[in-house]
Design a protein around this motif. Sequence first.
Motif, PDB file in Angstrom:
ATOM      1  N   LEU B 502       0.827  -1.205   0.000  1.00  0.00           N
ATOM      2  CA  LEU B 502       0.000   0.000   0.000  1.00  0.00           C
ATOM      3  C   LEU B 502       0.861   1.255   0.000  1.00  0.00           C
ATOM      4  CD1 LEU B 502      -2.695  -1.333   2.314  1.00  0.00           C
ATOM      5  CD2 LEU B 502      -3.189  -0.048   0.245  1.00  0.00           C
ATOM      6  N   PRO B 503       0.283   2.347  -0.410  1.00  0.00           N
ATOM      7  CA  PRO B 503       1.085   3.572  -0.506  1.00  0.00           C
ATOM      8  C   PRO B 503       1.346   4.220   0.846  1.00  0.00           C
ATOM      9  CG  PRO B 503      -1.167   4.035  -1.097  1.00  0.00           C
ATOM     10  CD  PRO B 503      -1.092   2.567  -0.849  1.00  0.00           C
ATOM     11  N   CYS B 504       1.466   3.436   1.875  1.00  0.00           N
ATOM     12  CA  CYS B 504       1.761   4.044   3.161  1.00  0.00           C
ATOM     13  C   CYS B 504       3.159   3.650   3.559  1.00  0.00           C
ATOM     14  CB  CYS B 504       0.782   3.585   4.231  1.00  0.00           C
ATOM     15  SG  CYS B 504       0.726   1.812   4.366  1.00  0.00           S
ATOM     16  N   SER B 505       3.986   4.620   3.799  1.00  0.00           N
ATOM     17  CA  SER B 505       5.351   4.290   4.150  1.00  0.00           C
ATOM     18  C   SER B 505       5.683   4.780   5.544  1.00  0.00           C
ATOM     19  CB  SER B 505       6.295   4.923   3.139  1.00  0.00           C
ATOM     20  OG  SER B 505       5.981   6.298   3.025  1.00  0.00           O
ATOM     21  N   GLY B 506       4.821   5.557   6.073  1.00  0.00           N
ATOM     22  CA  GLY B 506       5.163   6.210   7.330  1.00  0.00           C
ATOM     23  C   GLY B 506       4.939   5.361   8.566  1.00  0.00           C
ATOM     24  N   ILE B 507       4.443   4.153   8.402  1.00  0.00           N
ATOM     25  CA  ILE B 507       4.161   3.366   9.597  1.00  0.00           C
ATOM     26  C   ILE B 507       5.373   2.537   9.955  1.00  0.00           C
ATOM     27  CG2 ILE B 507       2.209   2.149  10.601  1.00  0.00           C
ATOM     28  CD1 ILE B 507       1.658   1.608   7.459  1.00  0.00           C
ATOM     29  N   THR B 509       5.755   0.263  13.387  1.00  0.00           N
ATOM     30  CA  THR B 509       5.378   0.006  14.776  1.00  0.00           C
ATOM     31  C   THR B 509       6.594  -0.034  15.667  1.00  0.00           C
ATOM     32  OG1 THR B 509       5.187  -2.197  13.922  1.00  0.00           O
ATOM     33  CG2 THR B 509       3.170  -1.165  14.661  1.00  0.00           C
ATOM     34  N   GLY B 512       7.454   3.407  16.944  1.00  0.00           N
ATOM     35  CA  GLY B 512       6.542   3.898  17.961  1.00  0.00           C
ATOM     36  C   GLY B 512       6.645   3.038  19.184  1.00  0.00           C
ATOM     37  N   PRO B 514       6.005   1.617  22.442  1.00  0.00           N
ATOM     38  CA  PRO B 514       4.780   1.770  23.212  1.00  0.00           C
ATOM     39  C   PRO B 514       5.040   2.648  24.431  1.00  0.00           C
ATOM     40  CG  PRO B 514       5.248  -0.539  22.750  1.00  0.00           C
ATOM     41  CD  PRO B 514       6.412   0.238  22.296  1.00  0.00           C
ATOM     42  N   ARG B 522      10.963   8.958  24.887  1.00  0.00           N
ATOM     43  CA  ARG B 522      11.851   9.552  23.898  1.00  0.00           C
ATOM     44  C   ARG B 522      12.729  10.554  24.634  1.00  0.00           C
ATOM     45  NH1 ARG B 522      11.823  10.301  18.256  1.00  0.00           N
ATOM     46  NH2 ARG B 522      10.179   8.746  18.160  1.00  0.00           N
TER      47      ARG B 522
END
Lengths: 833, 528
Positions: B502-507, B509, B512, B514, B522
């Motif tokens: 899919l055109p999603c590259s920003g994920i 996990t 992020g 938890p 951070r």
Amino acid sequence: MVEHGDVRVVHKGGSKINFREPALSTDSRFLLCASGESVKVFSTATEECLHALQGHTDLITGVLLRPSNHLQAYSCSLDGTVRLWDFTDGILIRTYSIGYPIYGIYASAKHEGVIFIITPMHTDTNSELFQLVAVHLPQCGEQLVEAKELSAVLSNISSNPAASAFGREGQYIVSAKPLQLEVYFFKKHKSYSFFLKKDNQKGGKNTFTCITCHPTEDCIASGHEDGKIRLWRNFNHRKEYTYSTLHWHHSAVSSLRFTPEGTNLLSGGVESVLVQWRYNQESQRDFLPRLGGAITHISVSPDGALFCTSHSDNKITIIQSCVKVSAVIQGLVKGDRIRTDLMIEPRSKALVLNGKPGHLQFYSLQRDKLLYNLDIVQQEYIHESGLEQFEVVMAAFDASGSWLATVEERKQKAPELELNLKLWAFDDQKQSFVLNTTISAPHEGRITALCFPHVSDGQTTMLVSTSRDGHFKAWQLAAPAHTEDEGPSWSCDFLGAYHSLVPECCCFSADSSLLAVGFQEVVTVWTPASWELLTTLSQPPGAVRDLCFGRLSCSKYLLGATTSRLLCCWNLLTCSLEWVTSMDVSLLLADPLSENMAAFCFEAGSTDLFVFKPGEPRPLFSHKALCSGRVTHAVFVPREVMLESCDEASQWLNCSHLYFLTQSMDLLTFITKAEEDKLTASSKQLVVSDDVAMTPFHLLLGKHRDQLENPQAESRLSVEPIRQPSSSAGINELLQMPAHVLPSASFLCSMFVQSLLISVNKPSEQNKEKEEEMESEKEEEDSDGEMESRISRPEHMPSGESGCAAPALTKEEVRELRRLKKLDHSWMKGLLD
Amino acid sequence: MASYKPTNIPVYPKLGEKVTEETLYWKNYKTPIQIKEFGAVSNIHFSPVTPYNFAVTAFTRIHLYGLLSQEPVKTFTRFKDTAYCGRFRSDGQLLVAGCEDSVVRLFDVSGKVALRMFKGHTKAVHVTDFTSDRYQILTGSDDYTCCLWDIPNSAQLNTYQEHTDYIRCGVTSQLNRDLFVTGSYDHSLKVFDARVDKSVMTINHGHPVESLLLYPSEGLLVSAGGRYVRVWDLLKGGQPLVSLKNHHKTVTCLALSSNGQRLLSGSLDRHVKVYNTTSYKVVHNFDYPAAILSLALAPEDESIVVGMTNSILSIKHRKPSEEAKETAGHQRRRPSYRVYAHRKSYVPKQDDYLVSKPVRQHLAKYDKQLKKFNVSKALDTALETWIRGRKPEITVAVIRELDRRGTLKNALAGRDEQELSRLLSFLIANLVDARFAPVLITAAEMILDIYQSIIGQSPVVDKQLLHLQSLLERELDYQKDLLEVLGMLDTMFASSLPKIELPCSGISTSNGLPQGQSTASRPQILAA
């Protein structure tokens, strides 16, 4: 598009009760306060609203007891009339038409038949200059009187009624302008003015804020912007006046009052502390802290038994003179900025919104009463202007009402932003929300949206929050990691982002299988089961402002409002744009019980409402120019009982009410013609109909009435106490009477006890003759006792009468007669007379 | 009238290990008694009978200690060279020990001179033990042989020459007089039966075996060697059951807690680990100052005795149990308690009129001051030594509350040298704590603003300020390093994750992390 005449916009509840100083009745039993276009009469003991005095057609600006008659009160309004009311019965006695908008009203016992009002100096209402005018009220019996005898007393005064006051025995009137105190003596027809410098050495501001006069001495107390109170004396000379200064308040004094005897001075301000100063011993002070919002008005009952303070959070506190709070009358809090959305608590169907600072208020729309405030921030509120406080900016309920999520923030600046996300679980035992988890700094930026999935059956275990830091986070309810006694708590489950765009809104689909997050121009659709990005939709240019999934049969549609004045509808089955229309949608709402959606559009300075189904091209309902300004808060409230209206225009109101808040913070709703008719009908007919709820009172009284109404249904042996035709009317009268004019309870009590005795006696009558004998003897004793208490009534003869009436009567009949006599309804006759 | 709301002290998630029943049990020991021996403590053995003396073998001596004594009750010194493996017989009357000079000596616990001397080995004897019938002795030696000796006539019964390297551990069965197990540096364990001439079972441990242990049921055998502790099922012919690798240096000794539920292992990495014998998870960990050579537990876990390479013997005794303490205290308290109970037990009768007393809200000292708007005093109370040291979160919460009220500057100003240095030392201690940093940085900035004019007047304050500065510099470097590591990790994760269609590259996990309750998963870059 057609305007529909039979659906009307009406004001709904929550009017302001702190606008003007309330008036306490002479016996301290009633509190009169101006509330929008009506005067509300509250009981000081029970906090209940007894009745509203309606008649004014514009905002009421003052309520005042009539000095010559303690059962009557004046009210003045911007509609240019002064009305005289009998407030105990709620009857309008007379209307005096003045012809100018009135901003305040004063009266004094010394000046019989004259009231003093504040009106604009010029006829155009925008004028900033006001004058105090004496009005001679004509004495005539007519309902509507035009008062024409006006004479100006003082000119160029403040429109604030607190800035003027009558002096000792009405001899003079004092008015404060920003930096000037003017005293007008009625006898000499002369006025003196005293000036203060703009700023004193320490940088405090000397501006007058309020003023009051001592009731028995020549002393004027004035409150100032810098928190000082000055006591002026010897002011009948222009030169030799003196004043002393009291200082406790740290910011402006907003209200001052002397007690009726003049022994104490009460002051209040932003600090929300009522300070009681001993007159002439000013070092002795009593404090009543933490009353709520800033004190705006203080009033004292004429007998000095009660004080009451109005607060900026739409509240009136009634305080006993021993400085103890006895009652709180709380209206719907409508702060300047409602930050949360309007919400409906799924359990109690109460309206939830920002209340007191740091609280959420739960407001019952049916009863127009504040249920309770939930303390979200849980910190001591510091009453100081200019201080950055924690504010509840967002809240969300899950579908079953067992979880509440709130977001509070402090400081607007990005690097110092303090954010807390709190999750509250509903506690069945406490019947309230209990804090479960606090997440401090859940995001690095401000949170833009918060939503729970709509799982109606199971337990909600997920929450999604989007933030300006470019991420959205899914929070999950997790069992405790270690086997300790703690319950489950919430923790972060997933963190999502899309091309480092800022998410603005999020929405779950009706079955919670999809999550739509609007990242500026792009709508991303995710599946919460595996957190995969399924598809993206976009309609550039313009960022997506509001997202909403369709419900029921329209659940395949996703609607989005963009900043480029477009309303888009995507079909999720084909992932394509279904239709798009050009409108500047400021708020998009879905009715939880039907397919209907409401869109509030901002057009040329006012807001239009469109109600439509996503699948149909024609709107169901439209209302142009609903109100001026943007509508940003609205909610669908599910009805208790579904309406079955077939009328096309009002059909959308069948399942839910639609409430909305205008920019001026008025709570409005829509009402259909049928409903309105029903309402007016029910308000006209106060007589209790047969479908009254089965209250204990009904069980006592209603049963009795049933007996009265159908005597034939009773057995032969049962007693038919009264055959007077007036009796049922008397009981009706009793039910309609306000509780406070009823006779004392001992009268009612004997009647109820008697009615109870009958049912107990019945079986014994039939069964045992012996017992009957004994009972009748007892009853004779009883009736003797009653006779003594009723000596004044000659028509009741002693019990010997029954004996000589007719020897042929059976024992039972004798008993009947006796009982008949005992059921005495003479008090009702007295009432009817 | 609402009552005063006390300052909210945030509850921070506890860092470090979670408190379990297990840790409470193993923590319940007094501070260790340390006794200096003459050399590295190679073996500790508890007498199986009361009064549970224990024999400590160190260098050329064997000391007998009483369970509660700190002085040896008895000493055996008749060794020509380093002694090894002093062990009691099951009746506690006899003690056997090997020696570097290859002679095995048998002592009477009450005597001094060796009763028997078993000569026959050619090299140092590291392993000695009694068989369960009490009449025989097992020995293992560096000459690759193990022998059985008869005690009454001190004759060598049998010799086994199956190992191909030093024999350093061995154990006899307590249920069968003929069975014994030996472990050797040739990586193997051998189970011998005295009735036959050969070993009956050979198990490969994979590393030189340092220690052996038989379960009381004798169905399971535990061996330690290298970094591994391995458990073998003897009934299934020596099948490996579990292999534990929790130490990072050679495991030297093993022990079982008295009820057989916990296994302890000591290692050269200075740790003693406690395992649950059902799940074989580490449930507790003891730290010691030096590499551990020997370990023993008193019956009922009353004490843990550990011998180390630096010739220190450490004895930890269990604290007296709570019940004993309670009964002691109860006696004293009783009279006052009775009076109290009498008043408490008064039940109002039916027509009594109860006068309710308003409940007085209890407020902490700092809250009392805050309620009165005494900001400086509130800060002073929050900076009291006890609160400052033990509960810094209270001090930080008060500072945060003062900041919220906009009066932090007033509270910080106007302090003398002593008070200022107290403030600064609190800042130095807690400024880099991620939980407190956002609040304390504001306070630190204010302190610098207020007191910049007096810098240079007081050597104490100047020193602390310099300390603070260096602390911040160090923290900045540290944060920079962490960011670099994070960047490297991101690159690695990005390259290892499969490409999504899919055109999603920003994920990602993984990126992020938890975030639970804690605010700062951070790292925050601190502005000095």
